[in-house]
Design a protein around this motif. Structure first.
Motif, mmCIF file in Angstrom:
data_model
loop_
_atom_site.group_PDB
_atom_site.id
_atom_site.type_symbol
_atom_site.label_atom_id
_atom_site.label_comp_id
_atom_site.label_asym_id
_atom_site.label_seq_id
_atom_site.Cartn_x
_atom_site.Cartn_y
_atom_site.Cartn_z
ATOM 1 N N LYS A 1 0.959 -1.244 -0.015
ATOM 2 C CA LYS A 1 -0.004 0.216 0.129
ATOM 3 C C LYS A 1 0.955 1.286 -0.049
ATOM 4 O O LYS A 1 0.225 2.229 0.142
ATOM 5 C CB LYS A 1 -0.969 0.050 1.305
ATOM 6 N N ARG A 2 2.183 1.003 -0.228
ATOM 7 C CA ARG A 2 3.080 2.314 -0.033
ATOM 8 C C ARG A 2 2.671 3.263 1.237
ATOM 9 O O ARG A 2 2.361 4.582 1.010
ATOM 10 C CB ARG A 2 3.175 2.971 -1.112
ATOM 11 N N ILE A 3 2.432 2.729 2.398
ATOM 12 C CA ILE A 3 1.953 3.243 3.468
ATOM 13 C C ILE A 3 3.180 4.376 4.007
ATOM 14 O O ILE A 3 3.039 5.665 4.164
ATOM 15 C CB ILE A 3 2.154 2.377 4.502
ATOM 16 N N GLY A 4 4.426 4.043 4.036
ATOM 17 C CA GLY A 4 5.514 4.777 4.353
ATOM 18 C C GLY A 4 5.450 5.472 5.726
ATOM 19 O O GLY A 4 4.514 5.195 6.430
ATOM 20 N N PRO A 5 6.274 6.162 6.185
ATOM 21 C CA PRO A 5 6.368 6.834 7.790
ATOM 22 C C PRO A 5 5.328 7.790 7.753
ATOM 23 O O PRO A 5 4.576 7.958 8.917
ATOM 24 C CB PRO A 5 7.555 7.682 7.675
ATOM 25 N N ILE A 6 4.705 8.504 6.923
ATOM 26 C CA ILE A 6 3.638 9.634 6.915
ATOM 27 C C ILE A 6 2.501 8.779 7.298
ATOM 28 O O ILE A 6 1.346 9.124 8.219
ATOM 29 C CB ILE A 6 3.696 10.388 5.700
ATOM 30 N N ARG A 7 1.961 7.969 6.537
ATOM 31 C CA ARG A 7 0.530 7.051 6.542
ATOM 32 C C ARG A 7 0.689 6.203 7.931
ATOM 33 O O ARG A 7 -0.200 6.037 8.321
ATOM 34 C CB ARG A 7 0.340 6.302 5.168
ATOM 35 N N ALA A 8 2.045 5.885 8.012
ATOM 36 C CA ALA A 8 2.084 4.928 9.279
ATOM 37 C C ALA A 8 1.675 5.743 10.490
ATOM 38 O O ALA A 8 1.018 5.066 11.379
ATOM 39 C CB ALA A 8 3.611 4.562 9.201
ATOM 40 N N ARG A 9 1.878 7.092 10.477
ATOM 41 C CA ARG A 9 1.450 7.718 11.732
ATOM 42 C C ARG A 9 -0.048 7.711 11.873
ATOM 43 O O ARG A 9 -0.548 7.658 12.959
ATOM 44 C CB ARG A 9 1.964 9.193 11.592
ATOM 45 N N ILE A 10 -0.715 7.744 10.696
ATOM 46 C CA ILE A 10 -2.177 7.617 10.807
ATOM 47 C C ILE A 10 -2.765 6.526 11.169
ATOM 48 O O ILE A 10 -3.613 6.255 12.034
ATOM 49 C CB ILE A 10 -2.796 8.357 9.277
ATOM 50 N N LEU A 11 -2.137 5.422 10.527
ATOM 51 C CA LEU A 11 -2.565 4.148 10.918
ATOM 52 C C LEU A 11 -2.450 3.736 12.275
ATOM 53 O O LEU A 11 -3.056 3.048 12.997
ATOM 54 C CB LEU A 11 -1.704 3.038 9.878
ATOM 55 N N ALA A 12 -1.011 4.133 12.788
ATOM 56 C CA ALA A 12 -0.856 3.933 14.094
ATOM 57 C C ALA A 12 -1.867 4.463 15.163
ATOM 58 O O ALA A 12 -2.237 3.737 16.135
ATOM 59 C CB ALA A 12 0.739 4.450 14.387
ATOM 60 N N GLU A 13 -2.304 5.484 14.834
ATOM 61 C CA GLU A 13 -3.459 6.297 15.723
ATOM 62 C C GLU A 13 -4.732 5.122 15.841
ATOM 63 O O GLU A 13 -5.249 4.899 16.960
ATOM 64 C CB GLU A 13 -3.832 7.442 15.232
ATOM 65 N N GLY A 14 -4.935 4.563 14.627
ATOM 66 C CA GLY A 14 -5.932 3.861 14.824
ATOM 67 C C GLY A 14 -5.819 2.537 15.574
ATOM 68 O O GLY A 14 -6.613 1.857 16.189
ATOM 69 N N ILE A 15 -4.644 1.967 15.508
ATOM 70 C CA ILE A 15 -4.034 0.607 16.061
ATOM 71 C C ILE A 15 -4.078 0.934 17.494
ATOM 72 O O ILE A 15 -4.702 -0.029 18.459
ATOM 73 C CB ILE A 15 -2.740 0.352 15.645
ATOM 74 N N LYS A 16 -3.694 2.118 18.081
ATOM 75 C CA LYS A 16 -3.669 2.251 19.365
ATOM 76 C C LYS A 16 -4.909 2.325 20.271
ATOM 77 O O LYS A 16 -5.113 1.979 21.100
ATOM 78 C CB LYS A 16 -3.057 3.671 19.702
ATOM 79 N N SER A 17 -6.027 2.739 19.360
ATOM 80 C CA SER A 17 -7.540 2.910 19.717
ATOM 81 C C SER A 17 -8.125 1.780 19.732
ATOM 82 O O SER A 17 -9.022 1.633 20.086
ATOM 83 C CB SER A 17 -8.264 4.000 19.283
ATOM 84 N N ASN A 18 -7.347 0.657 19.146
ATOM 85 C CA ASN A 18 -8.095 -0.576 18.741
ATOM 86 C C ASN A 18 -7.855 -1.811 20.188
ATOM 87 O O ASN A 18 -6.574 -1.790 20.430
ATOM 88 C CB ASN A 18 -7.887 -1.246 17.675
ATOM 89 N N LYS A 19 -8.782 -2.545 20.320
ATOM 90 C CA LYS A 19 -8.745 -3.539 21.268
ATOM 91 C C LYS A 19 -8.838 -4.954 20.561
ATOM 92 O O LYS A 19 -8.701 -5.987 21.387
ATOM 93 C CB LYS A 19 -9.233 -3.432 22.306
ATOM 94 N N SER A 20 -9.475 -5.056 19.513
ATOM 95 C CA SER A 20 -10.141 -6.361 18.794
ATOM 96 C C SER A 20 -9.088 -7.088 17.980
ATOM 97 O O SER A 20 -8.898 -8.229 17.322
ATOM 98 C CB SER A 20 -11.171 -6.521 18.201
ATOM 99 N N LEU A 21 -8.071 -6.036 17.299
ATOM 100 C CA LEU A 21 -7.285 -6.616 16.161
ATOM 101 C C LEU A 21 -6.257 -7.910 16.710
ATOM 102 O O LEU A 21 -5.635 -7.733 17.605
ATOM 103 C CB LEU A 21 -6.475 -5.493 15.764
ATOM 104 N N VAL A 22 -6.344 -8.979 15.660
ATOM 105 C CA VAL A 22 -5.528 -9.925 16.113
ATOM 106 C C VAL A 22 -4.511 -10.150 15.072
ATOM 107 O O VAL A 22 -3.500 -10.656 15.328
ATOM 108 C CB VAL A 22 -6.554 -11.167 16.015
#
Length: 522
Positions: free
Chosen positions: A131-152
């Motif tokens: 997805k060519r996430i790279g460091p910039i998009r990684a920051r956006i994705l990381a915010e979603g992961i931090k707020s998540n509790k169900s991801l396996v």
């Protein structure tokens, strides 16, 4: 140019697999061919083919268009998913970038959707390869992961994360309560990325599978992971294939084998590991209890050493599953045997010959010298000879039991209340220094004090200490034996002298009695 081209398919589990295909073949046709000919028979829909770091997601594309600069052969990476990614909403994120001009520094629709689902705890598996996430998009994705509790499960294969992006992702998963599978393959994270990932692994309490395939982490990267891997209690599968670890990296990784008893599957394929690393692999695996699968294909390890490693893995697997039939050992160096619990490294071997377990770790001469010096300076000078022998006999009994039974923790613990240990060792001047050097430490376990040693961590010291204690004990026993023999001989001689003296006395008394009788007046 030939109509056929040889594809070298490299995977984190199987190693290298070669197949010749027509240049006119499409990516989808290659996948179907691999399903027929590859030893693992991977389903086409579960295969992911990577060429020069790019995922070939368009099944209609022809090889001749993909491999324009290749003449006779081409190297590709084959990654096989265990199952198709899914989530509770039925949304799948398996396609490539939305378009070829997708700017990896701008938000994208798929990223917004992914983060929104993460924040709602609406998905359990997130698959975002290429997805060519790279460091910039990684920051956006990381915010979603931090707020998540169900991801396996999280798949970030081929996303140009680099060491900056991996640092951001690592921080987001450090305290995730349920994440069990993480694929960070082909992201060029390097050794700096491993440093950040190591810090995260030290805190994470849920991750079971980690793939760092083809990330150029090198031996330095492995060293950054050592501490977190040594004491991690959840990770069972670790894939480090194609990372240019070399012999140095393999030796470094082997240091965790004696102390980690959670890892079961490790991949080190295609890492330029020479036969020099096999000795420490064999030694450390001997004192590991959990590793049953170790992929070493496409390295320069000799068949005889692969046989020894295979024997250890069979031993581990037999202990883990006593009712399971032993692994079949046959085929070439790159072949694997598959049973109910998956593939294991299988070197060439005679079908009728089962490789025997290797001997324990070799004696470290330098450590022996240290313990001899400690004995000469402390024990021998400070303890009277009779007490010294008792001290050596007790030490030898303890050390020999620990080394002979490395898997049994009861031998590695000595109750602090033990009167014999206290009188023979602790109260003897120099005894405390000796056991501390061997690795013993005082610990409280279940409200009781023990003198404890980590057999696997201090094994070379324990072996060296036992060797010195044995030679000094036998020397003293020999001296005592000689002294006993000399004392016995002396007593026998003394007894003979007494007997002779008594005979002379009796003879003299009889002579005098006879003389007195003759001289007695009538």
């Amino acid at each position: 140019m030939s109509d056929l081209i040889k594809l070298i398919l490299r995977s984190s589990e199987q190693g290298d697999f070669e197949v010749e295909v027509p240049r006119q073949s499409t990516v989808e046709e290659v996948k179907k061919l691999l399903h027929e000919r590859h030893p693992d028979k991977p389903q086409p829909e579960l295969q992911r083919l990577l060429y020069l770091g790019q995922l070939l997601f368009d099944g209609r594309k022809k090889l001749q268009d993909v491999l324009q600069n290749e003449s006779n052969s081409a190297l590709m990476h084959l990654w096989v998913m265990k199952e198709l990614p899914r989530n509770r909403l039925g949304t799948a994120f398996t396609q490539g970038p939305e378009d070829e001009n997708d700017d990896d520094e701008k938000p994208a629709k798929w990223l917004d959707v992914s983060v929104a689902q993460l924040r709602k705890d609406a998905i359990t598996e997130l698959d975002l390869p290429n997805k060519r996430i790279g460091p910039i998009r990684a920051r956006i994705l990381a915010e979603g992961i931090k707020s998540n509790k169900s991801l396996v499960s999280l798949n970030l294969l081929i996303n140009h994360l680099g060491h900056e992006g991996i640092k951001i992702i690592s921080e987001s998963i450090a305290h995730h309560p349920n994440l069990k599978q993480l694929d960070l393959g082909c992201n060029n994270i390097g050794s700096d990325g491993c440093k950040a990932l190591g810090d995260s692994l030290s805190q994470n309490k849920s991750l079971k599978t980690l793939s760092l395939y083809n990330n150029n982490i090198g031996p330095e990267g492995v060293k950054y992971l050592l501490y977190s891997l040594a004491f991690n209690k959840t990770l069972t599968h670790l894939y480090l294939g194609a990372n240019n670890l070399g012999t140095e990296g393999a030796k470094a990784l082997a240091l965790i084998f004696p102390v980690n008893n959670t890892l079961t599957n490790i991949s080190l394929v295609s890492n330029n590991i020479s036969d020099e690393a096999s000795e420490i692999l064999i030694q450390t695996l001997t004192f590991n209890r959990s590793i049953t699968t170790l992929y070493l294909q496409s390295n320069a390890i000799q068949p005889i050493n692969l046989s020894k490693i295979s024997a250890i893995l069979q031993h581990h697997k037999a202990k883990a599953s006593p009712m399971q039939a032993p692994l079949e050992v046959s085929g070439s160096i790159s072949s694997v045997a598959v049973d109910q619990s998956g593939p294991s490294v299988v070197p060439p071997s005679s079908p009728s010959t089962t490789p025997s377990l290797p001997p324990p770790a070799k004696l470290d001469i330098e450590l022996v010298k240290i313990f001899r010096r400690l004995y000469d300076v402390q024990l021998r000078k400070e303890i009277e000879t009779p007490n010294l022998l008792k001290t050596l006999q007790t030490l030898y009994l303890i050390l020999d039991n620990i080394i002979t039974h490395p898997d049994d923790e009861k031998f590695a613990r000595v109750p602090a209340t033990s009167k014999r240990f206290a009188s023979d060792v602790l109260e003897a001047k120099g005894g405390l220094q000796f056991i501390l050097k061997a690795g013993f430490r005082k610990k409280v376990i279940e409200f009781k004090e023990f003198w404890v040693v980590s057999t696997l961590e201090f094994l070379p010291s324990l072996i060296a200490a036992r060797e010195v204690v044995r030679e000094k004990k036998e020397l003293l026993e020999d001296i005592n034996s000689k002294k006993l023999s000399e004392d016995l001989l002396q007593r026998q001689k003394e007894s003979e002298r007494v007997k002779i003296a008594m005979l002379h006395f009796e003879e003299d008394r009889a002579n005098r009695a006879e003389k007195d009788k003759r001289n007695k007046p009538i």
